[in-house]
Design an enzyme around this catalytic site. Structure first.
Site, PDB file in Angstrom:
ATOM      1  CG  HIS A   1      -2.165   0.865   1.270  1.00 36.07           C
ATOM      2  ND1 HIS A   1      -2.511   1.758   0.282  1.00 36.07           N
ATOM      3  CD2 HIS A   1      -3.110   1.169   2.268  1.00 36.07           C
ATOM      4  CE1 HIS A   1      -3.316   2.453   0.478  1.00 36.07           C
ATOM      5  NE2 HIS A   1      -3.739   2.067   1.803  1.00 36.07           N
TER       6      HIS A   1
ATOM      7  CG  HIS B   1      -4.456   0.359  -8.404  1.00 41.36           C
ATOM      8  ND1 HIS B   1      -5.750   0.293  -8.138  1.00 41.36           N
ATOM      9  CD2 HIS B   1      -3.984   1.220  -7.583  1.00 41.36           C
ATOM     10  CE1 HIS B   1      -5.884   1.251  -7.025  1.00 41.36           C
ATOM     11  NE2 HIS B   1      -4.896   1.528  -6.913  1.00 41.36           N
TER      12      HIS B   1
ATOM     13  CG  ASP C   1       2.900   4.619  -4.083  1.00 39.99           C
ATOM     14  OD1 ASP C   1       2.625   5.488  -3.318  1.00 39.99           O
ATOM     15  OD2 ASP C   1       2.179   3.214  -3.599  1.00 39.99           O
TER      16      ASP C   1
HETATM   17  N1  COA Z   1       5.088  -6.615 -10.240  1.00 39.57           N
HETATM   18  C1  COA Z   1       5.077  -7.924 -10.994  1.00 39.57           C
HETATM   19  N2  COA Z   1       4.277  -8.518 -11.080  1.00 39.57           N
HETATM   20  C2  COA Z   1       2.935  -8.107 -10.478  1.00 39.57           C
HETATM   21  C3  COA Z   1       2.951  -6.832 -10.096  1.00 39.57           C
HETATM   22  C4  COA Z   1       4.073  -6.145 -10.122  1.00 39.57           C
HETATM   23  N3  COA Z   1       4.305  -4.924  -9.235  1.00 39.57           N
HETATM   24  N4  COA Z   1       1.639  -6.556  -9.546  1.00 39.57           N
HETATM   25  C5  COA Z   1       0.893  -7.675 -10.044  1.00 39.57           C
HETATM   26  N5  COA Z   1       1.516  -8.476 -10.354  1.00 39.57           N
HETATM   27  C6  COA Z   1       1.256  -9.694 -11.115  1.00 39.57           C
HETATM   28  C7  COA Z   1       1.244 -10.842 -10.107  1.00 39.57           C
HETATM   29  O1  COA Z   1       2.267 -11.539  -9.767  1.00 39.57           O
HETATM   30  C8  COA Z   1       0.152 -11.558 -10.328  1.00 39.57           C
HETATM   31  O2  COA Z   1       0.674 -12.397 -11.504  1.00 39.57           O
HETATM   32  P1  COA Z   1       0.074 -13.781 -11.800  1.00 39.57           P
HETATM   33  O3  COA Z   1      -1.276 -13.678 -12.030  1.00 39.57           O
HETATM   34  O4  COA Z   1       0.982 -14.521 -12.649  1.00 39.57           O
HETATM   35  O5  COA Z   1       0.487 -14.650 -10.333  1.00 39.57           O
HETATM   36  C9  COA Z   1      -0.790 -10.784 -11.090  1.00 39.57           C
HETATM   37  O6  COA Z   1       0.157  -9.603 -11.496  1.00 39.57           O
HETATM   38  C10 COA Z   1      -1.775 -10.327 -10.199  1.00 39.57           C
HETATM   39  O7  COA Z   1      -1.288  -9.644  -8.924  1.00 39.57           O
HETATM   40  P2  COA Z   1      -1.837  -9.624  -7.602  1.00 39.57           P
HETATM   41  O8  COA Z   1      -0.727  -9.187  -6.578  1.00 39.57           O
HETATM   42  O9  COA Z   1      -2.906 -10.860  -7.191  1.00 39.57           O
HETATM   43  O10 COA Z   1      -2.855  -8.541  -7.542  1.00 39.57           O
HETATM   44  P3  COA Z   1      -3.790  -7.601  -6.558  1.00 39.57           P
HETATM   45  O11 COA Z   1      -4.669  -6.918  -7.142  1.00 39.57           O
HETATM   46  O12 COA Z   1      -3.825  -8.290  -5.519  1.00 39.57           O
HETATM   47  O13 COA Z   1      -2.501  -6.563  -6.081  1.00 39.57           O
HETATM   48  C11 COA Z   1      -1.205  -4.629  -5.958  1.00 39.57           C
HETATM   49  C12 COA Z   1      -2.483  -5.070  -6.331  1.00 39.57           C
HETATM   50  C13 COA Z   1      -1.079  -3.098  -6.051  1.00 39.57           C
HETATM   51  C14 COA Z   1      -1.109  -5.204  -4.313  1.00 39.57           C
HETATM   52  C15 COA Z   1       0.004  -5.399  -6.716  1.00 39.57           C
HETATM   53  O14 COA Z   1      -0.104  -4.939  -8.019  1.00 39.57           O
HETATM   54  C16 COA Z   1       1.496  -5.079  -6.144  1.00 39.57           C
HETATM   55  O15 COA Z   1       1.824  -5.672  -5.318  1.00 39.57           O
HETATM   56  N6  COA Z   1       2.072  -3.775  -6.638  1.00 39.57           N
HETATM   57  C17 COA Z   1       3.028  -3.526  -6.183  1.00 39.57           C
HETATM   58  C18 COA Z   1       3.212  -2.803  -4.986  1.00 39.57           C
HETATM   59  C19 COA Z   1       2.425  -1.565  -5.124  1.00 39.57           C
HETATM   60  O16 COA Z   1       2.986  -0.509  -5.892  1.00 39.57           O
HETATM   61  N7  COA Z   1       1.853  -1.144  -4.479  1.00 39.57           N
HETATM   62  C20 COA Z   1       1.000   0.228  -4.204  1.00 39.57           C
HETATM   63  C21 COA Z   1      -0.473   0.135  -4.749  1.00 39.57           C
HETATM   64  S1  COA Z   1      -1.148   1.711  -5.030  1.00 39.57           S
END
Ligand code: COA
Length: 383
Positions: free
Chosen positions: A229, A268, A319
């Site tokens: 987050h 996201h 971010d």
């Molecule tokens: N880098 C690499 N792969 C990513 C990714 C990232 N930043 N974000 C998502 N993915 C991939 C996951 O590995 C997953 O791939 P798969 O289906 O092959 O296993 C798929 O995309 C779905 O990801 P998931 O984590 O389940 O999505 P979510 O909706 O639960 O998560 C976030 C959303 C924001 C938590 C996620 O994109 C993330 O962890 N981003 C990095 C942290 C970040 O920037 N957070 C700030 C948010 S405002």
């Protein structure tokens, strides 16, 4: 209950409350398919271009934009609430060297509750007053943390400066240029609110038990701290520093993806296209980097963006480029997440007010997957 996923879970169930409508709200609309964001019906692009953070706080708390007279009064009201009680500063002097800034902020907010004899007041006016007071004070807490932790003299707030300019002033001790003040002001506007994101939802859950505003805001801080987050911004710059150069970017990202590691600041839950906040911050980061003649971080970030879109169809989130804006403003890396909190307290407060005004306890159910009817063994008979 349908058995569509083979586990007896309801049809369409997804982990992490994905796509679950958890309540009604008039504060924020996110159109994730089309990359649009609105606060109280206004487009984020218009607000980011034309409004100060204070104006947006007013909009979020009051439900409408202020006129000139109202804004002047509101600016003065917030500016008058910035200073911290002496006992809170003393607590910060005690804890700053032992905590991260998010922990110090959480501690300071708890401490502020201790000095408020009306903490159990349940009127809307009181809740709004606390929302304003904490919105004014978060910036002071974060700046004081920085000064104390770096053995620098605390710089008290300057009422003649805007909320954003005063924050930079309290951190650095120098009055910021108009360009720097506008950049952080716009960043605050972009981070002020974002619907039922994890920290805001946590705030609403706390409020739904009829707990107090300070407890709700400490919930928000605790949730925002996580790297998935608000902690992502700091992690973005950490990754950029690890990569080191544009030339090494492609290999780094590919290795990370092969290991199923995440690239921070990318992806996201709601946006399936470009996050409109990231688009605005990208522009600011570019202009800032150009004006300082240092494109290193920006060029690396653009390269990561290009690779992530090509390889994973994922876009930058808020971010990603904010970390480069902060770097250009000379802000210390460890303040990245706290800066998010300094802005998001506005949205948290608006959601707290909305939840108090039409409350019902938030209490979802789980799908139990453990055993049942186990044979009970008395303590002295257990192996
Ligand atoms: N880098 C690499 N792969 C990513 C990714 C990232 N930043 N974000 C998502 N993915 C991939 C996951 O590995 C997953 O791939 P798969 O289906 O092959 O296993 C798929 O995309 C779905 O990801 P998931 O984590 O389940 O999505 P979510 O909706 O639960 O998560 C976030 C959303 C924001 C938590 C996620 O994109 C993330 O962890 N981003 C990095 C942290 C970040 O920037 N957070 C700030 C948010 S405002």
């Amino acid at each position: 209950m349908s058995n569509s996923n083979g586990k007896g879970l309801p049809a369409g169930f997804k982990k992490g409350l994905e796509d679950v409508v958890a309540g009604e709200s008039k504060i924020c609309k996110i159109d994730g398919q089309n990359g649009k964001l609105y606060y109280r019906g206004y487009r984020i692009e218009d607000l980011a271009e034309n409004c100060s953070f204070e104006e947006v706080v007013y909009l979020l708390l009051e439900g409408r934009l202020p006129n000139k007279k109202e804004l002047i009064a509101f600016n003065g009201e917030l500016a008058g609430m910035r200073e911290l009680p002496k006992y809170v500063v003393e607590i910060m002097q005690e804890v700053a060297h032992k905590t991260t800034p998010m922990e110090a902020l959480r501690t300071a907010v708890s401490a502020l509750a201790g000095g408020d004899k009306d903490v159990e007041d349940i009127t809307s006016d009181y809740h709004k007053a606390i929302g304003k007071s904490l919105t004014a004070k978060f910036a002071t807490v974060v700046a004081y943390y920085h000064r104390i932790n770096n053995k620098l003299k605390i710089i008290p707030p300057d009422r003649s400066l805007s909320h954003a300019a005063n924050f930079l002033y309290m951190v650095s001790g120098n009055r910021p240029t108009d360009i720097a003040a506008k950049a952080i002001d716009q960043d605050f506007v972009l981070h002020a609110e974002h619907g039922f994101n994890a920290s805001t939802f946590g705030v609403r859950i706390t409020v739904s038990t009829l707990s107090d505003m300070y407890s709700a805001m400490t919930t928000g801080i605790g949730i925002l701290k996580g790297p998935l987050h608000g902690g992502a911004s700091e992690a973005v710059m950490g990754q950029l520093k690890q990569i080191g150069s544009v030339e090494k970017t492609e290999a780094y990202v590919k290795d990370a993806l092969a290991r199923h590691d995440k690239m921070m600041g990318i992806g996201h839950r709601i946006y399936k296209t470009y996050d409109p906040r990231a688009r605005i911050l990208k522009n600011t980061a570019k202009k800032f980097s150009e004006s300082r003649g240092d494109m290193k971080w920006y060029d690396m970030a653009e390269k990561i963006e290009e690779i992530m879109l090509r390889e994973k169809k994922l876009y930058p989130n808020v971010d990603f480029f904010s970390s480069i804006v902060y770097q250009n403003l000379g802000l210390p890396l460890e303040l990245d997440s706290p800066i998010f909190a300094v802005a998001r307290i506005a949205g948290w407060s608006a959601h707290a007010l909305e939840q108090y005004d039409d409350n019902r306890l938030i209490r979802p159910i789980e799908y139990y997957t453990g055993p049942l009817d186990l044979k009970f063994v008395p303590l002295d008979k257990r192996k």
